[in-house]
Design a protein around this motif. Sequence first.
Motif, mmCIF file in Angstrom:
data_model
loop_
_atom_site.group_PDB
_atom_site.id
_atom_site.type_symbol
_atom_site.label_atom_id
_atom_site.label_comp_id
_atom_site.label_asym_id
_atom_site.label_seq_id
_atom_site.Cartn_x
_atom_site.Cartn_y
_atom_site.Cartn_z
ATOM 1 N N GLY A 34 0.680 -1.119 -0.113
ATOM 2 C CA GLY A 34 0.027 0.097 -0.062
ATOM 3 C C GLY A 34 0.818 1.346 -0.072
ATOM 4 O O GLY A 34 0.639 2.192 -0.557
ATOM 5 N N LYS A 35 1.875 1.167 0.820
ATOM 6 C CA LYS A 35 2.833 2.584 1.304
ATOM 7 C C LYS A 35 3.935 2.687 0.111
ATOM 8 O O LYS A 35 4.481 3.570 0.122
ATOM 9 N N GLY A 36 4.336 1.652 -0.487
ATOM 10 C CA GLY A 36 5.534 1.863 -1.295
ATOM 11 C C GLY A 36 6.796 1.597 -0.370
ATOM 12 O O GLY A 36 6.653 1.191 0.829
ATOM 13 N N ILE A 37 7.828 2.187 -0.820
ATOM 14 C CA ILE A 37 9.174 2.137 0.141
ATOM 15 C C ILE A 37 9.149 3.513 0.878
ATOM 16 O O ILE A 37 8.703 4.457 0.571
ATOM 17 N N SER A 38 9.697 3.186 2.145
ATOM 18 C CA SER A 38 9.794 4.414 3.118
ATOM 19 C C SER A 38 10.619 5.279 2.364
ATOM 20 O O SER A 38 11.686 5.115 1.593
ATOM 21 N N ASN A 39 10.509 6.525 2.823
ATOM 22 C CA ASN A 39 11.099 7.823 2.287
ATOM 23 C C ASN A 39 12.864 7.741 2.692
ATOM 24 O O ASN A 39 13.411 8.156 1.703
ATOM 25 N N GLU A 40 12.927 7.084 3.871
ATOM 26 C CA GLU A 40 14.086 7.014 4.122
ATOM 27 C C GLU A 40 14.868 6.058 3.116
ATOM 28 O O GLU A 40 16.093 6.503 2.683
ATOM 29 N N ILE A 41 14.379 5.136 2.879
ATOM 30 C CA ILE A 41 15.319 4.127 2.123
ATOM 31 C C ILE A 41 15.422 4.796 0.616
ATOM 32 O O ILE A 41 16.356 4.607 0.267
ATOM 33 N N VAL A 42 14.487 5.251 0.093
ATOM 34 C CA VAL A 42 14.177 5.838 -1.378
ATOM 35 C C VAL A 42 15.489 6.857 -1.260
ATOM 36 O O VAL A 42 16.285 7.086 -2.073
ATOM 37 N N SER A 43 15.613 7.800 -0.261
ATOM 38 C CA SER A 43 16.585 8.788 -0.545
ATOM 39 C C SER A 43 17.871 8.252 -0.072
ATOM 40 O O SER A 43 19.042 8.848 -0.663
ATOM 41 N N LYS A 44 18.002 6.992 0.425
ATOM 42 C CA LYS A 44 19.339 6.521 0.783
ATOM 43 C C LYS A 44 19.787 5.569 -0.676
ATOM 44 O O LYS A 44 20.890 5.161 -0.749
ATOM 45 N N SER A 45 18.966 5.289 -1.765
ATOM 46 C CA SER A 45 19.275 4.438 -2.739
ATOM 47 C C SER A 45 19.600 5.381 -3.758
ATOM 48 O O SER A 45 19.554 6.622 -3.876
ATOM 49 N N GLN A 46 20.499 4.651 -4.712
ATOM 50 C CA GLN A 46 21.280 5.678 -5.513
ATOM 51 C C GLN A 46 20.487 5.828 -6.809
ATOM 52 O O GLN A 46 20.551 6.976 -7.328
ATOM 53 N N TYR A 47 19.532 4.791 -7.244
ATOM 54 C CA TYR A 47 18.586 5.198 -8.424
ATOM 55 C C TYR A 47 17.271 4.788 -8.206
ATOM 56 O O TYR A 47 16.689 4.214 -7.210
ATOM 57 N N LYS A 48 16.476 5.621 -8.923
ATOM 58 C CA LYS A 48 14.948 5.419 -8.680
ATOM 59 C C LYS A 48 14.427 5.212 -10.169
ATOM 60 O O LYS A 48 14.928 5.622 -11.261
ATOM 61 N N ILE A 49 13.752 3.842 -10.278
ATOM 62 C CA ILE A 49 13.227 3.484 -11.558
ATOM 63 C C ILE A 49 11.592 3.209 -11.588
ATOM 64 O O ILE A 49 11.305 2.813 -10.363
ATOM 65 N N ARG A 50 11.034 3.005 -12.610
ATOM 66 C CA ARG A 50 9.764 2.857 -12.576
ATOM 67 C C ARG A 50 9.330 1.895 -13.937
ATOM 68 O O ARG A 50 10.020 2.041 -15.021
ATOM 69 N N ILE A 51 8.040 1.178 -13.818
ATOM 70 C CA ILE A 51 7.589 0.501 -14.991
ATOM 71 C C ILE A 51 6.791 1.540 -15.628
ATOM 72 O O ILE A 51 5.528 2.066 -14.855
ATOM 73 N N PRO A 52 6.863 2.049 -16.950
ATOM 74 C CA PRO A 52 5.997 3.119 -17.197
ATOM 75 C C PRO A 52 4.645 2.480 -17.608
ATOM 76 O O PRO A 52 4.477 1.533 -18.286
ATOM 77 N N ALA A 53 3.382 3.067 -17.214
ATOM 78 C CA ALA A 53 2.093 2.735 -17.723
ATOM 79 C C ALA A 53 1.834 3.238 -18.960
ATOM 80 O O ALA A 53 2.359 4.433 -19.506
ATOM 81 N N ALA A 54 0.907 2.795 -19.619
ATOM 82 C CA ALA A 54 0.244 3.426 -20.820
ATOM 83 C C ALA A 54 -0.365 4.611 -20.308
ATOM 84 O O ALA A 54 -0.733 4.952 -19.418
ATOM 85 N N SER A 55 -0.283 5.763 -21.571
ATOM 86 C CA SER A 55 -1.020 7.030 -21.497
ATOM 87 C C SER A 55 -2.384 6.826 -21.076
ATOM 88 O O SER A 55 -2.878 7.810 -20.295
ATOM 89 N N ASN A 56 -2.939 5.851 -21.683
ATOM 90 C CA ASN A 56 -4.446 6.055 -21.477
ATOM 91 C C ASN A 56 -5.061 4.997 -20.219
ATOM 92 O O ASN A 56 -5.991 4.889 -20.143
ATOM 93 N N HIS A 57 -3.888 4.713 -19.408
ATOM 94 C CA HIS A 57 -4.272 3.918 -18.249
ATOM 95 C C HIS A 57 -5.268 4.667 -17.021
ATOM 96 O O HIS A 57 -5.214 5.861 -16.910
ATOM 97 N N GLY A 58 -5.847 3.846 -16.452
ATOM 98 C CA GLY A 58 -6.594 4.156 -15.254
ATOM 99 C C GLY A 58 -6.049 3.748 -13.978
ATOM 100 O O GLY A 58 -6.420 4.045 -12.949
ATOM 101 N N ALA A 59 -5.080 2.894 -14.133
ATOM 102 C CA ALA A 59 -4.779 1.968 -13.027
ATOM 103 C C ALA A 59 -3.776 2.893 -12.054
ATOM 104 O O ALA A 59 -2.872 3.790 -12.277
ATOM 105 N N GLU A 60 -3.862 2.540 -10.834
ATOM 106 C CA GLU A 60 -3.009 3.238 -9.837
ATOM 107 C C GLU A 60 -1.769 2.596 -9.412
ATOM 108 O O GLU A 60 -0.586 3.103 -9.442
ATOM 109 N N SER A 61 -1.836 1.391 -9.730
ATOM 110 C CA SER A 61 -0.445 0.488 -9.296
ATOM 111 C C SER A 61 -0.454 -0.843 -9.856
ATOM 112 O O SER A 61 -1.626 -1.334 -10.180
ATOM 113 N N LEU A 62 0.543 -1.629 -10.034
ATOM 114 C CA LEU A 62 0.899 -2.704 -10.248
ATOM 115 C C LEU A 62 0.847 -3.489 -8.955
ATOM 116 O O LEU A 62 1.241 -3.148 -7.991
#
Lengths: 253, 253
Positions: free
Chosen positions: A207-235
């Motif tokens: 529900g909450k994803g990665i904690s802010n603390e860990i995101v800020s300590k990690s070196q890279y941020k990556i994402r799986i791109p959604a289609a532009s017409n999608h309505g989904a919030e998450s996988l």
Amino acid sequence: MLSKNKVKYIQSLRLKKNRQKNNVFLAEGEKIVQELLLDGTIKIMQLIATTSWIETHQPSLKLLNETLIEVTESGLKSVSNLNTPNKVLAVVEMPQLKIEQESVRHGLSLYLDGIQDPGNLGTIMRIADWFGIKHVFCSTASADLYNPKVIQATMGAFLRVQYHRISFEDLTQQFPDVPTYSAVLDGENIFKTSLSPKGILIIGNEGKGISNEIVSKSQYKIRIPAASNHGAESLNAAVATGILCAFFNQQML
Amino acid sequence: MLSKNKVKYIQSLRLKKNRQKNNVFLAEGEKIVQELLLDGTIKIMQLIATTSWIETHQPSLKLLNETLIEVTESGLKSVSNLNTPNKVLAVVEMPQLKIEQESVRHGLSLYLDGIQDPGNLGTIMRIADWFGIKHVFCSTASADLYNPKVIQATMGAFLRVQYHRISFEDLTQQFPDVPTYSAVLDGENIFKTSLSPKGILIIGNEGKGISNEIVSKSQYKIRIPAASNHGAESLNAAVATGILCAFFNQQML
């Protein structure tokens, strides 16, 4: 025959505190027990099996007599965690795990920051197994691998993939040269990023994803791109893990 | 107040035959009902909600009085399918679906050959939603979308992704120019194959995979390569769907 005390004991292992006190867990079903027997590195403390299972497997079993308990199907049902009990259940010693330094340094590992759902954790262990990932690390808030539902969902992957509870800080201190990747909604598009063939991929809570603390300590941020017409919030967290592992693996081959 | 008859009626909708007879299904929980209300294209026949939910939402609700039923939390529990009933449950009219020819011709669609697990089907609908896939087709052996567990697991994706039961033969006769891809263990390595930006991706049953007949009628066979040192037999069906959809989408961008 299963004594009343034995039934009580096995039922008590549904709770984490009892598994930890006794240093054992339950593995159930023909397929998983078959893998345990073949693997041979994990000690089976007790094997509770129906007559028909024993008849088929006894010739190849190398177990002490007191380890094997023959039961009727209803006897098995009294200790089973499955809706449809499946011939055989093992009480198994928790293995001693040791981090393989080389595979963390040169391969892909996972860090789970609070994966809660037993099915998701089991599925993620299966994904790791498929892609040859040796280590799944996790924060204290993550589900217990030895929960019977998780063991079931791993389909045997727990025999090949190690699950270690360790803080992200301790992990990165041990492996300062291994790049760390947070899977987040606002990261770099993985379709257009080149990923290093080694690294620690961080997956967040359902529900909450990665904690802010860990995101800020990690070196890279990556994402799986959604289609532009999608309505989904998450996988689903396990699906996202599978997709990301596949893209890392593609870079390695 | 919920009458006894109403309770009976709503409970009866857990069974497919009753959903079909009445042409309705159940959608439960604040998030899904919120999406239903925002979407507005699907007719809500009955909304069963707790007092606190109604107080928060009534100002914006455009429902007839007889549609809205106020209940206590224990009243909601008597009709809920969730372990932890969640404030609101809707009885909803099944939408009339119509295949959008253009999106099947020029985009990616899915064909599920016997996906059985409600959680997997829901998760696959979410994947389709994420990647902008409009159509998930399925064989007769596949799970019912309107099973409450599936609707729950879609997280609202059923509002944007259409699920059609149709034989593979009928589908390919309607769309003879759209390439078809079977996801199998001995197909072409997707890390090294170029995928067409349009197509019908076929996913098989959790245990048995795709039927031989459909594999032989499909044009391409593809696989997600495993690491050479892996011990796993398979990936979860929804995870495999997610990985394959991501690789198709990568080609489109």
